[in-house]
Design an enzyme around this catalytic site. Structure first.
Site, PDB file in Angstrom:
ATOM      1  N   HIS A  37     -15.292   0.872   8.271  1.00  0.00           N
ATOM      2  CA  HIS A  37     -16.189   1.494   8.237  1.00  0.00           C
ATOM      3  C   HIS A  37     -17.723  -0.340   8.382  1.00  0.00           C
ATOM      4  O   HIS A  37     -18.003   0.228   9.162  1.00  0.00           O
ATOM      5  CB  HIS A  37     -16.467   2.681   7.215  1.00  0.00           C
ATOM      6  CG  HIS A  37     -15.923   3.908   7.603  1.00  0.00           C
ATOM      7  ND1 HIS A  37     -15.335   4.402   6.092  1.00  0.00           N
ATOM      8  CD2 HIS A  37     -16.147   4.937   8.274  1.00  0.00           C
ATOM      9  CE1 HIS A  37     -14.725   5.329   6.695  1.00  0.00           C
ATOM     10  NE2 HIS A  37     -15.431   5.838   8.224  1.00  0.00           N
ATOM     11  N   GLN A  61     -15.682  20.535  12.348  1.00  0.00           N
ATOM     12  CA  GLN A  61     -14.044  19.521  12.629  1.00  0.00           C
ATOM     13  C   GLN A  61     -12.637  19.564  12.117  1.00  0.00           C
ATOM     14  O   GLN A  61     -11.810  18.975  12.121  1.00  0.00           O
ATOM     15  CB  GLN A  61     -14.696  18.097  12.834  1.00  0.00           C
ATOM     16  CG  GLN A  61     -14.480  17.645  11.741  1.00  0.00           C
ATOM     17  CD  GLN A  61     -15.100  15.995  11.986  1.00  0.00           C
ATOM     18  OE1 GLN A  61     -16.091  15.767  12.183  1.00  0.00           O
ATOM     19  NE2 GLN A  61     -14.394  14.944  11.901  1.00  0.00           N
ATOM     20  N   GLY A 147     -14.957   3.848  15.838  1.00  0.00           N
ATOM     21  CA  GLY A 147     -13.381   3.020  15.876  1.00  0.00           C
ATOM     22  C   GLY A 147     -12.804   3.194  16.820  1.00  0.00           C
ATOM     23  O   GLY A 147     -12.155   4.530  17.255  1.00  0.00           O
ATOM     24  N   ASP A 150     -10.014   6.530  16.468  1.00  0.00           N
ATOM     25  CA  ASP A 150      -9.960   7.714  16.706  1.00  0.00           C
ATOM     26  C   ASP A 150     -10.100   7.474  17.925  1.00  0.00           C
ATOM     27  O   ASP A 150     -10.904   7.492  18.642  1.00  0.00           O
ATOM     28  CB  ASP A 150     -10.562   8.340  16.202  1.00  0.00           C
ATOM     29  CG  ASP A 150     -10.537   8.566  14.773  1.00  0.00           C
ATOM     30  OD1 ASP A 150      -9.792   9.138  14.579  1.00  0.00           O
ATOM     31  OD2 ASP A 150     -11.348   7.786  13.616  1.00  0.00           O
TER      32      ASP A 150
HETATM   33  O1  PAF Z   1     -14.700  10.082  13.181  1.00  0.00           O
HETATM   34  C1  PAF Z   1     -15.450  10.358  12.098  1.00  0.00           C
HETATM   35  O2  PAF Z   1     -15.600   9.729  11.532  1.00  0.00           O
HETATM   36  C2  PAF Z   1     -16.159  11.478  12.492  1.00  0.00           C
HETATM   37  O3  PAF Z   1     -14.827  12.020  13.049  1.00  0.00           O
HETATM   38  C3  PAF Z   1     -17.284  11.996  12.619  1.00  0.00           C
HETATM   39  C4  PAF Z   1     -17.697  10.868  14.584  1.00  0.00           C
HETATM   40  C5  PAF Z   1     -18.403  10.821  12.039  1.00  0.00           C
HETATM   41  C6  PAF Z   1     -17.941  12.992  13.456  1.00  0.00           C
HETATM   42  O4  PAF Z   1     -17.917  14.065  11.943  1.00  0.00           O
END
Ligand code: PAF
Length: 284
Positions: A37, A61, A147, A150
């Site tokens: 991050h 999600q 990133g 993903d």
């Molecule tokens: O990649 C993530 O951490 C999450 O999928 C995101 C983009 C913050 C959405 O909740």
């Protein structure tokens, strides 16, 4: 560094920055921050004067039975790390204002969002697209950073932004890895020593797979060998090892590589009687 929890507070700061002509760069996260991050934050600084990081563990999600409750939450430490990086604002929305009791709108992305992850997590990208659209509307950034770890998520966000005419530039950031090549992830915090040792084998197996294809091995052969190697190493199951075109994520025709591609993997790594699902991807 501003730590903001309300939409009103957010808007006030964003408008004052806009008034001064500052460009806003946004890094959405679910917290439990790690070096990966922080590498997004450092990249963000190159694209504008103000960097906003959001921390929100997005319930839409997560499917029932996934790790929503267990997902690591380390807000204080996250804020400390972001302050040390010189971030301008941390936005931590209240879950009740993100999805109030009347919330009834969904977002569905097709194309790049179909297959791979959605074969195993059918509603995952709907939840990601919804929360990212909401966060974009609130933060109104000029640029947002996601990133490449993903990879399909990044492609999905690019599609979302283009299809819904959102004037936001999307930047993909390279995958941050530990010294053993394991892609950094907040879920790596679940691993004990044995789990971690196995998890670190994934990138070695996948790099060999990519190298074999580069040297002319048939895609089906290379991916099936990689799946067998993962299982032999101790992974409990492999959701997919797939080779796709790097932008549209379409299935490659012909069986042999004749241009750039991306190999994507999802596999389950046993850990303390349960399993941790790892995803990763590599350019070929
Ligand atoms: O990649 C993530 O951490 C999450 O999928 C995101 C983009 C913050 C959405 O909740």
């Amino acid at each position: 560094m501003d730590l903001v929890r309300t939409e009103r507070g957010l808007r006030k700061v964003i408008w004052s920055w806009r008034g001064s002509g500052d460009r806003i760069v946004f890094v959405p996260t679910m917290g439990a921050l790690h070096e990966g991050h922080l590498s997004l934050v450092r990249l963000a600084k190159k694209y504008g004067e103000r960097v906003v990081v959001s921390i929100f563990v997005n319930p839409t999600q997560f499917a029932p039975g996934e790790d929503l409750e267990a997902y690591p939450r380390t807000e204080k430490e996250d804020a400390r790390l972001l302050k040390a990086e010189g971030v301008d604002m941390v936005y931590i929305p209240n879950p009740d204002t993100m999805y109030n009791v009347h919330h009834a709108t969904t977002v569905q992305v097709g194309g790049v969002a179909k297959g791979l992850e959605t074969d195993y997590r059918p509603t995952f990208f709907d939840g990601v697209a919804l929360v990212v659209a909401k966060l974009f509307n609130r933060v109104q950034p000029d640029t947002a950073i996601f990133g490449e770890k993903d990879y399909q998520q990044l492609a999905t966000i690019r599609r979302l932004v283009e299809d819904l005419d959102m004037p936001i530039k999307i930047i993909g950031a390279p995958i941050a890895r530990d010294a053993h090549g394991l892609a950094l992830s907040s879920r790596n915090a679940y691993f004990d020593e044995t789990g971690l040792t196995l998890a670190r084998k994934l990138n070695i197996i996948m790099r060999k797979c990519a190298a074999d294809m580069r040297e002319g091995q048939h895609v089906d052969m290379a991916t099936s060998e990689a799946k067998s190697a993962l299982l032999k190493a101790g992974f409990s199951s492999v959701d997919y090892v797939e080779v796709r075109s790097p932008n549209s994520l379409t299935v490659l025709e012909g069986g042999y590589l004749n241009g750039p591609a991306r190999v994507l993997v999802a596999a389950h790594c046993p850990n303390q009687g349960q399993s941790v699902r790892l995803i990763d991807n590599f350019p070929v």
